[in-house]
Design a protein around this motif. Structure first.
Motif, PDB file in Angstrom:
ATOM      1  N   VAL A  60       0.821  -1.217   0.000  1.00  0.00           N
ATOM      2  CA  VAL A  60       0.000   0.000   0.000  1.00  0.00           C
ATOM      3  C   VAL A  60       0.850   1.260   0.000  1.00  0.00           C
ATOM      4  N   LYS A  61       1.896   1.295   0.824  1.00  0.00           N
ATOM      5  CA  LYS A  61       2.658   2.526   1.021  1.00  0.00           C
ATOM      6  C   LYS A  61       4.001   2.559   0.301  1.00  0.00           C
ATOM      7  N   LYS A  62       4.584   1.403   0.017  1.00  0.00           N
ATOM      8  CA  LYS A  62       5.926   1.374  -0.563  1.00  0.00           C
ATOM      9  C   LYS A  62       5.945   0.506  -1.821  1.00  0.00           C
ATOM     10  N   ARG A  63       5.033   0.786  -2.738  1.00  0.00           N
ATOM     11  CA  ARG A  63       4.955  -0.024  -3.956  1.00  0.00           C
ATOM     12  C   ARG A  63       6.217   0.138  -4.792  1.00  0.00           C
ATOM     13  N   SER A  64       6.596  -0.988  -5.407  1.00  0.00           N
ATOM     14  CA  SER A  64       7.807  -1.009  -6.213  1.00  0.00           C
ATOM     15  C   SER A  64       7.591  -1.941  -7.404  1.00  0.00           C
ATOM     16  N   ALA A  65       8.650  -2.222  -8.109  1.00  0.00           N
ATOM     17  CA  ALA A  65       8.562  -3.125  -9.248  1.00  0.00           C
ATOM     18  C   ALA A  65       8.203  -4.544  -8.828  1.00  0.00           C
ATOM     19  N   LEU A  66       8.407  -4.864  -7.554  1.00  0.00           N
ATOM     20  CA  LEU A  66       8.103  -6.200  -7.057  1.00  0.00           C
ATOM     21  C   LEU A  66       6.668  -6.345  -6.552  1.00  0.00           C
ATOM     22  N   SER A  67       5.952  -5.237  -6.441  1.00  0.00           N
ATOM     23  CA  SER A  67       4.638  -5.263  -5.791  1.00  0.00           C
ATOM     24  C   SER A  67       3.631  -6.128  -6.543  1.00  0.00           C
ATOM     25  N   SER A  68       3.615  -6.031  -7.873  1.00  0.00           N
ATOM     26  CA  SER A  68       2.650  -6.813  -8.646  1.00  0.00           C
ATOM     27  C   SER A  68       2.885  -8.305  -8.470  1.00  0.00           C
ATOM     28  N   THR A  69       4.150  -8.705  -8.441  1.00  0.00           N
ATOM     29  CA  THR A  69       4.473 -10.121  -8.235  1.00  0.00           C
ATOM     30  C   THR A  69       4.053 -10.571  -6.839  1.00  0.00           C
ATOM     31  N   LEU A  70       4.278  -9.721  -5.844  1.00  0.00           N
ATOM     32  CA  LEU A  70       3.825 -10.036  -4.486  1.00  0.00           C
ATOM     33  C   LEU A  70       2.311 -10.218  -4.433  1.00  0.00           C
ATOM     34  N   ASP A  71       1.594  -9.339  -5.140  1.00  0.00           N
ATOM     35  CA  ASP A  71       0.140  -9.430  -5.180  1.00  0.00           C
ATOM     36  C   ASP A  71      -0.317 -10.782  -5.722  1.00  0.00           C
ATOM     37  N   TYR A  72       0.268 -11.200  -6.845  1.00  0.00           N
ATOM     38  CA  TYR A  72      -0.146 -12.453  -7.479  1.00  0.00           C
ATOM     39  C   TYR A  72       0.196 -13.659  -6.609  1.00  0.00           C
ATOM     40  N   LEU A  73       1.359 -13.639  -5.996  1.00  0.00           N
ATOM     41  CA  LEU A  73       1.755 -14.767  -5.154  1.00  0.00           C
ATOM     42  C   LEU A  73       0.855 -14.895  -3.933  1.00  0.00           C
ATOM     43  N   LEU A  74       0.409 -13.760  -3.400  1.00  0.00           N
ATOM     44  CA  LEU A  74      -0.483 -13.802  -2.241  1.00  0.00           C
ATOM     45  C   LEU A  74      -1.855 -14.363  -2.596  1.00  0.00           C
ATOM     46  N   HIS A  95      -4.957   2.796   3.837  1.00  0.00           N
ATOM     47  CA  HIS A  95      -5.259   3.815   2.826  1.00  0.00           C
ATOM     48  C   HIS A  95      -5.683   5.136   3.464  1.00  0.00           C
ATOM     49  N   ASN A  96      -6.123   5.081   4.705  1.00  0.00           N
ATOM     50  CA  ASN A  96      -6.572   6.302   5.380  1.00  0.00           C
ATOM     51  C   ASN A  96      -5.455   7.008   6.142  1.00  0.00           C
ATOM     52  N   ILE A  97      -4.265   6.415   6.146  1.00  0.00           N
ATOM     53  CA  ILE A  97      -3.129   7.028   6.838  1.00  0.00           C
ATOM     54  C   ILE A  97      -2.370   7.915   5.858  1.00  0.00           C
ATOM     55  N   SER A  98      -2.316   9.198   6.149  1.00  0.00           N
ATOM     56  CA  SER A  98      -1.671  10.150   5.233  1.00  0.00           C
ATOM     57  C   SER A  98      -0.169   9.923   5.172  1.00  0.00           C
ATOM     58  N   ASN A  99       0.371   9.992   3.955  1.00  0.00           N
ATOM     59  CA  ASN A  99       1.820   9.862   3.775  1.00  0.00           C
ATOM     60  C   ASN A  99       2.582  11.015   4.425  1.00  0.00           C
ATOM     61  N   SER A 100       1.892  12.126   4.624  1.00  0.00           N
ATOM     62  CA  SER A 100       2.567  13.299   5.202  1.00  0.00           C
ATOM     63  C   SER A 100       3.044  13.027   6.621  1.00  0.00           C
ATOM     64  N   LEU A 101       2.379  12.116   7.338  1.00  0.00           N
ATOM     65  CA  LEU A 101       2.810  11.799   8.701  1.00  0.00           C
ATOM     66  C   LEU A 101       4.194  11.164   8.689  1.00  0.00           C
ATOM     67  N   LEU A 157       2.744   2.011  12.622  1.00  0.00           N
ATOM     68  CA  LEU A 157       2.256   0.797  13.269  1.00  0.00           C
ATOM     69  C   LEU A 157       1.135   1.062  14.275  1.00  0.00           C
ATOM     70  N   PRO A 158       1.243   2.092  15.126  1.00  0.00           N
ATOM     71  CA  PRO A 158       0.114   2.363  16.040  1.00  0.00           C
ATOM     72  C   PRO A 158      -1.187   2.678  15.307  1.00  0.00           C
ATOM     73  N   LEU A 159      -1.085   3.351  14.141  1.00  0.00           N
ATOM     74  CA  LEU A 159      -2.280   3.679  13.377  1.00  0.00           C
ATOM     75  C   LEU A 159      -2.862   2.448  12.678  1.00  0.00           C
ATOM     76  N   MET A 160      -2.013   1.450  12.430  1.00  0.00           N
ATOM     77  CA  MET A 160      -2.473   0.202  11.812  1.00  0.00           C
ATOM     78  C   MET A 160      -3.066  -0.761  12.831  1.00  0.00           C
TER      79      MET A 160
END
Length: 546
Positions: free
Chosen positions: A371-385, A439-445, A465-468
């Protein structure tokens, strides 16, 4: 290099874990279906599958059962959701306990309870026999469809309820203002908009039915099913064909993949988008309509919660072998557990605790990366999950047992494989719940914390982590309760001394020792209920918010 650390490295490690423990075993079982016992390339397994009637019959039966149960679940789930969303009926608040009933009453215990009611030695069966009234055999198609419908309709109910509550009431008013009858408006306007949600839930139900092991083997004695044949092929000590184990598992995977493709194709052709609008008001039914709606909804609720009461009563009932003497009570069933079977309870607590701890930790990390640190590996992680969702627990257990029975990492027969199987089975749901409020946690924090010189890792632990926490708590509870009830994967890989509560219940049911199985079932439900109660009442966790 600094941009790669730490999140790029963690994404790479997460990917390596999923490749090793999910992709590698599944690919291995697919490849082994094309290899004969001598190690040569061969289509022998598929040739046997296509030319032996019992295998094709099992495939056809599995498809028919999946479609039948999905249809019945859709009828029950959509009807109940419509009643709850549109009408104010008595006991409507109790309906919201139905999702909890699925968690508290594992499918194995549900099958056991209905056998105790309608089985050969069941309470109702004996009662009717006393009056000379014959009762149709519960084992077979009727029992399978009946129990699976009551077990899985909640998935359709939740999806349809969410879709109906998000429906813009102005569309319905517009249709009726043009002179369209209310029933026609429901059919042509309301129901088409909830079809995508119902189909998505229907796919889940179909997958669960096709891969179901506990209910299928308990009630489908005369109905060959793919999941049961796969299990029996794996555990066969004499004459077992290792090629057929992989072939049957491959057919199961391809069947679910085909249904997933058809579902997505259909939804892509019927894409509805709902803009924000007024939620439909709930009206109050009067007269016979109120009685009818309340009666049907109440019947569904009673039938959903009845298994827990039956198992509770059975656990205190005197029995001699398979015969239960209803009305005669005893504590002997629990005494035997305290004297001889505490290790089974300990195994369940130990394995489920480790699987939950590891699973939630991994799910929290992966959900943050996706959600917060998407990279070139994220799509592969999604499919494997997604892979554990597309295969049954039996197939997952077989793939793990075959994949790690030799080589540099031998896990077959160890408690570590039991924990790993339990963790992987529920990992996709853990990731989904852990990411529910990300998705509701602002990146600005995070950016503000890092700009003040706090390292990214410490920022994650101190800020994110506390917000999650609410999502993580929901993930932990749902992972725990489903892991404690896990049977289909663990039953094919456990060794002596590694029995868990579901495995022990399964063995006792096969021996027709229902009273003793009920005592284990009550303990299993208590272990499930305690964290659910604490989470909902004390910690105020919303288990189904995602």
């Amino acid at each position: 290099m600094n941009r790669f650390l730490p999140w790029g490295l963690l994404s790479l490690l997460a990917l390596a874990f999923l490749l090793l423990f999910i992709a590698y075993p599944i690919i291995g079982i697919l490849l082994r279906s094309f290899i004969d016992e001598s190690g040569e390339f061969s289509l022998e397994g598929f040739f046997i599958f296509l030319n032996q009637g019992r295998y094709l019959e099992a495939l056809a039966n599995s498809i028919i059962l999946g479609l039948s149960v999905t249809f019945c679940c859709t009828v029950v789930g959509v009807f109940l959701a419509f009643i709850v969303a549109r009408f104010d009926i008595p006991f409507s608040n109790i309906v919201f306990l139905l999702p909890l009933s699925v968690l508290i009453i594992p499918e194995l215990i549900s099958a056991q309870s209905w056998i105790m009611v309608f089985g050969n030695n069941g309470l109702v069966t004996h009662l009717l026999d006393a009056f000379g009234i014959p009762f149709p055999r519960f084992y077979g198609w009727f029992g399978l469809i009946y129990v699976m419908t009551l077990t899985y309709y909640v998935h359709i109910f939740l999806a349809a309820l969410a879709a109906l509550r998000g429906f813009d009431h102005s569309l319905e008013e517009a249709g009726q203002s043009l002179g369209t009858a209310p029933l026609t408006t429901y059919v042509k306007v309301v129901f088409p908009t909830i079809i995508p949600a119902v189909l998505s839930a229907g796919l889940i139900v179909f997958t669960l039915v096709v891969g179901n092991f506990a209910i299928a083997i308990s009630l489908g004695q005369r109905v060959p099913l793919l999941s049961v044949l796969t299990y029996r092929s794996f555990i066969s000590e004499l004459g077992g064909n290792p090629t057929m184990q992989s072939t049957l598992a491959t057919v199961s995977i391809l069947l679910v993949a085909l249904v997933l493709f058809l579902q997505r194709w259909y939804i892509s052709k019927r894409d509805y988008q709902m803009v924000a609008g007024r939620t439909p008001p709930r009206s109050k039914l009067k007269g016979w309509k109120s009685w009818a709606a309340t009666g049907v909804a109440g019947l569904v609720i009673v039938l959903s919660l009845l298994p827990a009461l039956v198992v509770l009563a059975g656990s205190f009932t005197v029995s001699r072998g398979p015969v239960m003497y209803w009305g005669q009570f005893t504590l002997d069933n629990y005494t035997r557990i305290l004297d001889f079977n505490l290790g089974v309870v300990g195994n369940s607590l130990k394995f489920a605790s480790l699987a939950t701890l590891l699973g939630v930790t991994f799910a929290t990390l992966v959900s943050y990366l996706l959600v917060k640190k998407r990279s070139a590996l994220s799509s592969t992680l999604d499919y494997l999950l997604l892979l554990p969702l597309t295969i049954s627990g039996t197939v997952l257990g077989i793939s793990l047992a075959q994949g790690f029975n030799s080589g540099p990492m031998v896990l077959t027969g160890t408690a570590a494989l039991m924990v790993l199987a339990m963790m992987l089975r529920r990992l996709p749901f853990g990731v989904r719940n852990a990411s529910s409020n990300l998705h509701n946690i602002s990146n600005s924090l995070e950016e503000a914390s890092v700009s003040l010189g706090v390292p990214p890792g410490r920022t994650f632990f101190n800020v994110v982590l506390p917000l999650m926490a609410p999502g993580i708590a929901a993930a932990a509870i749902l992972t725990w309760v489903t892991t404690v009830a896990e049977l289909s994967a663990s039953v094919v890989i456990y060794q002596a001394g590694q029995e868990t509560l579901p495995i022990q219940i399964f063995r006792l049911i096969n021996s027709d020792l229902m009273a003793r199985a009920s005592a284990f079932g009550v303990i299993n439900m208590v272990i499930i209920l305690v964290p659910v109660f604490i989470g909902i009442r004390v910690m105020k966790v919303k288990l189904f918010s995602s």
